[in-house]
Write a protein that holds these residues in place. Structure first.
Motif, PDB file in Angstrom:
ATOM      1  N   SER A 175       0.816  -1.208   0.000  1.00  0.00           N
ATOM      2  CA  SER A 175       0.000   0.000   0.000  1.00  0.00           C
ATOM      3  C   SER A 175       0.852   1.262   0.000  1.00  0.00           C
ATOM      4  CB  SER A 175      -0.920  -0.003   1.229  1.00  0.00           C
ATOM      5  OG  SER A 175      -1.604   1.221   1.351  1.00  0.00           O
TER       6      SER A 175
ATOM      7  N   GLN B 282      -3.384  10.748  -2.422  1.00  0.00           N
ATOM      8  CA  GLN B 282      -1.994  10.844  -2.844  1.00  0.00           C
ATOM      9  C   GLN B 282      -1.821  11.844  -3.991  1.00  0.00           C
ATOM     10  OE1 GLN B 282      -0.153   9.671  -0.188  1.00  0.00           O
ATOM     11  NE2 GLN B 282       1.241   9.376  -1.894  1.00  0.00           N
TER      12      GLN B 282
ATOM     13  N   ASP C 275       4.072   7.251   3.679  1.00  0.00           N
ATOM     14  CA  ASP C 275       3.421   6.842   2.433  1.00  0.00           C
ATOM     15  C   ASP C 275       4.114   7.497   1.241  1.00  0.00           C
ATOM     16  OD1 ASP C 275       1.698   6.255   0.346  1.00  0.00           O
ATOM     17  OD2 ASP C 275      -0.063   6.367   1.632  1.00  0.00           O
TER      18      ASP C 275
ATOM     19  N   SER D 297     -13.891  13.689  -3.960  1.00  0.00           N
ATOM     20  CA  SER D 297     -14.031  12.435  -3.221  1.00  0.00           C
ATOM     21  C   SER D 297     -15.474  11.945  -3.279  1.00  0.00           C
ATOM     22  CB  SER D 297     -13.592  12.642  -1.769  1.00  0.00           C
ATOM     23  OG  SER D 297     -13.813  11.476  -1.007  1.00  0.00           O
TER      24      SER D 297
ATOM     25  N   GLU E  99     -11.895   1.929  -1.495  1.00  0.00           N
ATOM     26  CA  GLU E  99     -10.849   2.234  -0.517  1.00  0.00           C
ATOM     27  C   GLU E  99      -9.554   2.629  -1.217  1.00  0.00           C
ATOM     28  OE1 GLU E  99      -8.544   0.140   3.288  1.00  0.00           O
ATOM     29  OE2 GLU E  99     -10.304  -0.824   2.398  1.00  0.00           O
ATOM     30  N   LYS E 100      -9.191   1.862  -2.246  1.00  0.00           N
ATOM     31  CA  LYS E 100      -7.972   2.162  -2.989  1.00  0.00           C
ATOM     32  C   LYS E 100      -8.120   3.470  -3.761  1.00  0.00           C
ATOM     33  CE  LYS E 100      -4.605   0.169  -6.196  1.00  0.00           C
ATOM     34  NZ  LYS E 100      -4.226  -1.025  -6.992  1.00  0.00           N
TER      35      LYS E 100
ATOM     36  N   GLN F  95      -9.903   6.104  -2.980  1.00  0.00           N
ATOM     37  CA  GLN F  95      -9.782   7.245  -2.061  1.00  0.00           C
ATOM     38  C   GLN F  95      -8.330   7.458  -1.651  1.00  0.00           C
ATOM     39  OE1 GLN F  95     -12.203   9.404  -1.289  1.00  0.00           O
ATOM     40  NE2 GLN F  95     -13.702   8.279  -2.504  1.00  0.00           N
ATOM     41  N   HIS F  96      -7.590   6.362  -1.521  1.00  0.00           N
ATOM     42  CA  HIS F  96      -6.160   6.466  -1.195  1.00  0.00           C
ATOM     43  C   HIS F  96      -5.399   7.131  -2.347  1.00  0.00           C
ATOM     44  CE1 HIS F  96      -2.189   5.418   0.322  1.00  0.00           C
ATOM     45  NE2 HIS F  96      -1.924   4.788  -0.813  1.00  0.00           N
TER      46      HIS F  96
ATOM     47  N   SER G 140       3.661   6.106  -2.108  1.00  0.00           N
ATOM     48  CA  SER G 140       3.117   5.535  -3.343  1.00  0.00           C
ATOM     49  C   SER G 140       2.882   6.638  -4.363  1.00  0.00           C
ATOM     50  CB  SER G 140       1.800   4.797  -3.060  1.00  0.00           C
ATOM     51  OG  SER G 140       0.881   5.648  -2.407  1.00  0.00           O
TER      52      SER G 140
END
Length: 343
Positions: A170, A233, A206, A323, A225-226, A228-229, A208
């Motif tokens: 992640s 970023q 983090d 979002s 979930e991914k 929103q991550h 990524s």
């Protein structure tokens, strides 16, 4: 011959006259290059000449280096960097000519950015590919990145719990250089004992790196979930909101047109080429079309338009609304959120 970076070691003996390393992943490009150079050194290639195709570059210089005798060693490496991956007509002719002049004491190593499919069909590329090896260095994503990470962990002799591996995945997906540096650090910090997710959280931040296109794929697959991550970023990296909106308008407009055609009785199979949707993304669109209604897609498009209007009229980048838009790809979230008006 096309050889991927993880297969390169098995294709180095004997060395080919030419190696082409093209791609946008710096870690894969540099590692592939180092692997070739190490093997070349073992086979007596000790002198290196570096050339770059810059403005005013004289292709005759490459020909002269090819024909000249080495001052320091019997075997030499000529590194040619093509910043645009376009040698032009003169360079194309020169490269094809060199491949017809066999010289076992010269190793030609050509590097550059990612090649488009039409570039791999050009005469100069085909000629070099026939004589040598082409190593495409694209950053692995999803399951490919997971396999790459597991291989590096194993090669480093580290003992990570499953949760720790998932956290590392992640934290560093899309950034091989940072991931490799993290693995090297773990070798120093904990070379023999088991490493847990809790320990990793203390070590790393983090790092990524994601793209607008990866965000689109996650939303089509409803991996909220991914998604929103990735969105967080992209915001942290300073990605301009208009770029994300461009991606959303593109995907939602395509979804709308596909859904309208589908409801009119047109088979999807006849629409893929029309909308330039290739095999690897067909499943993503099929999943989104089966999950979302026409009204839900239209609502999401309207939401994107409101974000764009606020940006143009007020100059405000509304990441909260962005979002919210991402959540509208989930029918369950859509039922609870679509009526909410954001600032």
């Amino acid at each position: 011959m096309r050889v991927y970076p993880d297969q390169l070691v098995r294709q180095l003996s004997p060395l080919k006259p030419c190696y082409l390393i093209f791609g946008d992943d710096p870690w894969l490009c540099e590692t592939s290059k180092r692997t070739i150079l190490d093997q070349a050194k073992r086979e007596g290639f000790e002198e290196r000449i570096a050339l770059t195709q810059e403005a005013g570059f004289n292709w005759r210089e490459l020909q002269d280096e090819w024909n000249s005798m080495s001052l320091f060693a019997s075997r030499r490496i000529i590194e040619l960097h093509l910043p645009q991956a376009k040698p032009g007509s003169e360079g194309s002719s020169q490269l094809q000519s060199l491949m017809q002049q066999e010289n076992p004491d010269i190793l030609l190593l050509i590097t550059g950015p990612k090649l488009a499919s039409e570039q791999t069909k050009s005469k100069w590329f085909k000629q070099l590919d026939e004589k040598g090896i082409y190593i495409p260095c694209a950053t692995p994503e999803g399951p490919q990145f997971q396999r790459w990470l597991q291989t590096r962990i194993r090669e480093a002799g580290l003992n990570l719990t499953q949760d720790a591996q998932q956290l590392l995945l992640s934290l560093y997906e899309g950034n091989l250089l940072a991931a490799d540096q993290a693995i090297q650090l773990l070798q120093l910090l904990s070379p023999s004992s088991q490493i847990t997710a809790e320990q990793l959280q203390h070590y790393f931040e983090d790092q990524s790196r994601f793209s607008v296109f990866q965000l689109a794929d996650c939303l089509l697959a409803n991996q909220q979930e991914k998604a929103q991550h990735i969105l967080a970023q992209l915001q942290a990296e300073g990605t301009a909101l208009p770029i994300l909106l461009w991606g959303q308008f593109k995907e939602l407009t395509t979804l709308l047109q596909l859904k309208q055609a589908q409801e009119a009785g047109t088979p999807l199979q006849s629409l893929w080429s029309q909308f330039r949707i290739w095999d690897k993304r067909k499943g993503l669109y099929q999943g989104a079309l089966s999950r979302l209604s026409l009204n839900q897609i239209e609502t999401a498009l309207a939401s994107a338009s409101k974000i764009e209007l606020k940006l143009k009229q007020q100059g405000a980048e509304d990441w909260t609304a962005m979002s919210h838009l991402c959540l509208l790809y989930d029918p369950k979230a859509h039922a609870h959120l679509s009526h909410i008006e954001l600032g």
